[in-house]
Design a protein around this motif. Structure first.
Motif, PDB file in Angstrom:
ATOM      1  N   THR A   2       0.876  -1.159   0.000  1.00 13.89           N
ATOM      2  CA  THR A   2       0.000   0.000   0.000  1.00 13.89           C
ATOM      3  C   THR A   2       0.905   1.197   0.000  1.00 13.89           C
ATOM      4  OG1 THR A   2      -1.691  -1.057   1.340  1.00 13.89           O
ATOM      5  CG2 THR A   2      -1.545   1.333   1.514  1.00 13.89           C
ATOM      6  N   SER A  19      -4.815   1.720  -3.962  1.00 18.22           N
ATOM      7  CA  SER A  19      -5.834   0.723  -3.605  1.00 18.22           C
ATOM      8  C   SER A  19      -5.448  -0.669  -4.085  1.00 18.22           C
ATOM      9  CB  SER A  19      -7.174   1.120  -4.191  1.00 18.22           C
ATOM     10  OG  SER A  19      -7.035   1.416  -5.542  1.00 18.22           O
ATOM     11  N   THR A  21      -3.976  -4.355  -3.051  1.00 16.30           N
ATOM     12  CA  THR A  21      -3.672  -5.260  -1.938  1.00 16.30           C
ATOM     13  C   THR A  21      -3.109  -6.523  -2.538  1.00 16.30           C
ATOM     14  OG1 THR A  21      -5.331  -4.417  -0.424  1.00 16.30           O
ATOM     15  CG2 THR A  21      -4.713  -6.697  -0.164  1.00 16.30           C
ATOM     16  N   LYS A  33      -8.385   2.111   0.636  1.00 17.99           N
ATOM     17  CA  LYS A  33      -7.738   2.158   1.941  1.00 17.99           C
ATOM     18  C   LYS A  33      -8.078   3.414   2.726  1.00 17.99           C
ATOM     19  CE  LYS A  33      -4.470  -0.707  -0.218  1.00 17.99           C
ATOM     20  NZ  LYS A  33      -3.368  -0.716  -1.186  1.00 17.99           N
ATOM     21  N   LEU A  53      -4.641  -6.796   5.551  1.00 18.37           N
ATOM     22  CA  LEU A  53      -5.991  -6.311   5.240  1.00 18.37           C
ATOM     23  C   LEU A  53      -7.024  -6.801   6.243  1.00 18.37           C
ATOM     24  CD1 LEU A  53      -7.761  -4.719   3.220  1.00 18.37           C
ATOM     25  CD2 LEU A  53      -8.046  -6.852   1.953  1.00 18.37           C
TER      26      LEU A  53
END
Lengths: 249, 249
Positions: A2, A19, A21, A33, A53
């Motif tokens: 991130t 964004s 992951t 996020k 996450l």
């Protein structure tokens, strides 16, 4: 990974997050996020997260639960100060740590999370905090008016060169996007879309929030100009005075 | 930490390394990280190292020992190819691992080392290798003609934008210095002096090696120009089209 960055300026706050992951390069997905809570005219709170996450979602779930329960000591929409909100985020991190850290460790996974919380509550100036995995936190100061989390290094030089508390919000937003661009170019685990939020001091409103997708004309334009400009600048920087030994020439 | 970068170009090789070593921020010293072996007219070998200083010094000691013993299978000044030299560096790393990894681990210290080996041996083109802590190694290719070790991220964006195999040696040296500059500005564990070595293909000589100290006029000049140029470029990049909501205005 991130990449998120937030800046605390005289005129207000700027937040930007990617964004992407990933859990290994064969499992890349898009997750936003940036999470926003607000009471128009009274408070705006922005939370950005990096790390595992499942942990960051659990932290947000705890915070939401307390907001729904309207607990006056635990709801970020009720407590008196942004310091108290940062403290609630830290408490939520500690709750999840209590619940998840041991089983995660048994599976060889670190308890890895970091968060940036910023915003403004009526009666206070805008404030910006960084919350660590241990639940402790620090506040941005005029000397270092920004925080980064996640894959922070590629995009740090441009911020170090440009940002101070007097930078206006427009320039700061531009700098945040160029910092994201440098990161996206050099690291495949950071990607579009970008959440960009510009919070104007004392507005107590979220009226400047943009989601920048692939082929966004402005972002494409500044990426191209920045890349070409850097190459042009590189060309005009004088060459080293040490002559290259030209054999036979 | 450390930052070293090397580039393999059509015209030859460029190597640059900083010289700061730290064991905690209260124990910062200067150690050169570039080691050169040569046989004028026949071979030039350049080794740069990052990681635990005791390990990198031990690896160099092993290599030197084999050179002094003139062992035809173990001396980097005797073996036939740069591939063989990389293999000898890998073997040296494994010897030191065998000796030191367990006691280091008992003291909570990782066996942490990475090395870049480049140069040219008569009969071959210039070649560039990266050797890992496990003693295995990879060679640079035209698609990714550079290696970095140590604190690599701050200085990567400028290289990604500028360097390809057709870049000439002068430009590549300039790029390496600007990459070092970005790293030094953003990370206190990387510092001057810089070792810079420009190796011209088929020269089999080290006639372009510079040590750049504090207040080096060329380095100071390009740092200033680069910083000012970035700021100017930032100013001329168009601002975001999203109007900032000017309350009462």
């Amino acid at each position: 990974m991130t990449y998120c960055v937030a800046m605390a300026l005289d005129q207000g706050l700027v937040f930007a997050s990617d964004s992407r992951t990933n859990a290994g390069v064969d499992h890349i997905s898009t997750y936003r996020k940036m999470r926003i809570w607000r009471r128009d005219g009274e408070r705006v709170l922005v939370l950005m997260s990096a790390g595992n996450l499942a942990i960051t979602q659990a932290v947000v779930a705890v915070l939401d639960q307390h907001i729904r329960s309207e607990n006056p000591h635990r709801s970020m929409l009720v407590v008196d100060s942004l310091y108290d909100c940062a403290s609630l985020v830290g408490q939520a991190v500690r709750e999840i740590h209590q619940r998840d850290a041991k089983p995660l460790k048994e599976n060889g996974v670190d308890f890895n999370v970091s968060l940036i919380l910023g915003g403004q509550i009526k009666g206070e100036a805008p404030r910006l905090f960084m919350v660590y995995a241990a639940g402790n936190f620090i506040e941005a100061t005029p000397e270092t008016p920004y925080f980064q989390i996640g894959e922070t290094k590629y995009g740090k030089p441009i911020i170090d060169r440009v940002i101070n508390t007097r930078t206006d919000l427009t320039q700061a937003a531009k700098c945040a996007l160029l910092s994201l661009d440098s990161t996206i170019r050099s690291n495949v685990t950071v990607g579009l879309p970008i959440d960009l939020l510009i919070y104007e001091r004392d507005s107590f409103a979220v009226d400047n929030h943009h989601v920048i997708h692939d082929h966004d004309p402005y972002f494409e334009d500044i990426r191209t100009r920045w890349g070409q400009g850097l190459n042009n600048l590189f060309q005009v920087i004088p060459d080293p005075p040490w002559a290259i030994n030209k054999r036979g020439g």
